[in-house]
Each structure stands twice: as structure tokens, then as C-alpha cells.
Write a protein that holds these residues in place. Structure first.
Motif, mmCIF file in Angstrom:
data_model
loop_
_atom_site.group_PDB
_atom_site.id
_atom_site.type_symbol
_atom_site.label_atom_id
_atom_site.label_comp_id
_atom_site.label_asym_id
_atom_site.label_seq_id
_atom_site.Cartn_x
_atom_site.Cartn_y
_atom_site.Cartn_z
ATOM 1 N N ASN A 92 0.765 -1.172 -0.065
ATOM 2 C CA ASN A 92 0.229 -0.068 0.110
ATOM 3 C C ASN A 92 0.929 1.123 0.172
ATOM 4 O OD1 ASN A 92 -1.873 1.918 0.322
ATOM 5 N ND2 ASN A 92 -2.585 1.045 2.309
ATOM 6 N N TRP A 103 0.019 4.171 0.632
ATOM 7 C CA TRP A 103 -0.562 5.047 1.602
ATOM 8 C C TRP A 103 -0.473 4.547 2.860
ATOM 9 C CZ3 TRP A 103 -1.269 9.702 -0.397
ATOM 10 C CH2 TRP A 103 -1.632 9.895 -1.570
ATOM 11 N N ALA A 104 0.379 3.447 3.264
ATOM 12 C CA ALA A 104 0.412 2.548 4.669
ATOM 13 C C ALA A 104 1.043 3.764 5.582
ATOM 14 C CB ALA A 104 1.208 1.632 4.452
ATOM 15 N N LYS A 105 1.983 4.680 5.249
ATOM 16 C CA LYS A 105 2.844 5.597 5.931
ATOM 17 C C LYS A 105 1.603 6.525 6.533
ATOM 18 C CE LYS A 105 7.717 5.283 5.301
ATOM 19 N NZ LYS A 105 8.581 6.132 4.734
ATOM 20 N N ARG A 106 1.107 6.835 5.674
ATOM 21 C CA ARG A 106 -0.159 7.990 6.054
ATOM 22 C C ARG A 106 -1.235 7.502 6.787
ATOM 23 N NH1 ARG A 106 -0.084 12.895 2.806
ATOM 24 N NH2 ARG A 106 1.570 12.949 1.242
ATOM 25 N N ASP A 107 -1.588 6.161 6.850
ATOM 26 C CA ASP A 107 -2.860 5.464 7.497
ATOM 27 C C ASP A 107 -2.134 4.859 8.808
ATOM 28 O OD1 ASP A 107 -4.490 6.334 5.696
ATOM 29 O OD2 ASP A 107 -4.445 4.215 4.459
ATOM 30 N N ALA A 108 -0.935 5.052 9.068
ATOM 31 C CA ALA A 108 -0.605 4.257 10.274
ATOM 32 C C ALA A 108 -0.892 4.837 11.716
ATOM 33 C CB ALA A 108 1.138 4.181 10.303
ATOM 34 N N TRP A 109 -1.074 6.211 11.619
ATOM 35 C CA TRP A 109 -1.608 6.815 12.934
ATOM 36 C C TRP A 109 -3.017 6.326 13.370
ATOM 37 C CZ3 TRP A 109 -5.999 9.552 12.923
ATOM 38 C CH2 TRP A 109 -6.760 9.896 11.595
ATOM 39 N N ARG A 110 -3.769 5.722 12.430
ATOM 40 C CA ARG A 110 -5.348 5.246 12.555
ATOM 41 C C ARG A 110 -5.005 4.316 13.526
ATOM 42 N NH1 ARG A 110 -9.028 6.362 7.638
ATOM 43 N NH2 ARG A 110 -7.774 8.142 6.786
ATOM 44 N N TYR A 111 -3.979 3.410 13.726
ATOM 45 C CA TYR A 111 -3.986 2.034 14.211
ATOM 46 C C TYR A 111 -2.958 2.366 15.281
ATOM 47 C CZ TYR A 111 -6.470 1.041 10.052
ATOM 48 O OH TYR A 111 -7.252 1.425 8.978
ATOM 49 N N GLU A 112 -2.457 3.310 16.006
ATOM 50 C CA GLU A 112 -1.328 3.443 16.893
ATOM 51 C C GLU A 112 -1.991 4.391 17.918
ATOM 52 O OE1 GLU A 112 2.113 4.515 14.867
ATOM 53 O OE2 GLU A 112 2.431 2.636 13.786
#
Length: 54
Positions: free
Chosen positions: A4, A6-15
Motif C-alpha cells: 500500500n 499510503w500505508a505510512k499516512r494511514d499508520a496513525w489510525r491504528y497506533e
């Protein structure tokens, strides 16, 4: 390149404060206290109630 982009941009959603546990931790405020009070009440009733016939 795989995965993905965009994985780096979405990482904050799960941490951190947005992890799955933290999102649902506050979903039922007072549930633990209410459950404990109910268990104590039912235990008290079972121990002190006089058996009655119907």
C-alpha cells in the motif's frame, strides 16, 4: 513496488490513542462498576433472603 503506497499516512489510525483497544475502552463508561455492584447485590440477596414458598 508492492504494498500500500499510503500505508505510512494511514499508520496513525491504528497506533497510540487510536488503537483498537483504546477506541473501545471508553465505549461503556461505568460498566465495570455497575457490574461489580450488581454481583455484590445478587450475592447479598442470595445469602440473606429468606426462602419463601409460592
Amino acid at each position: 513496488m508492492s504494498g500500500n503506497p499510503w500505508a505510512k499516512r494511514d499508520a496513525w489510525r491504528y497506533e497510540g490513542q487510536f488503537s483498537r483497544f483504546n477506541r473501545f475502552k471508553g465505549a461503556f463508561p461505568g460498566f465495570g462498576i455497575g457490574l461489580a455492584a450488581f454481583v455484590v447485590y445478587v450475592g447479598y440477596e442470595k445469602l440473606t433472603a429468606k426462602p419463601h414458598e409460592h
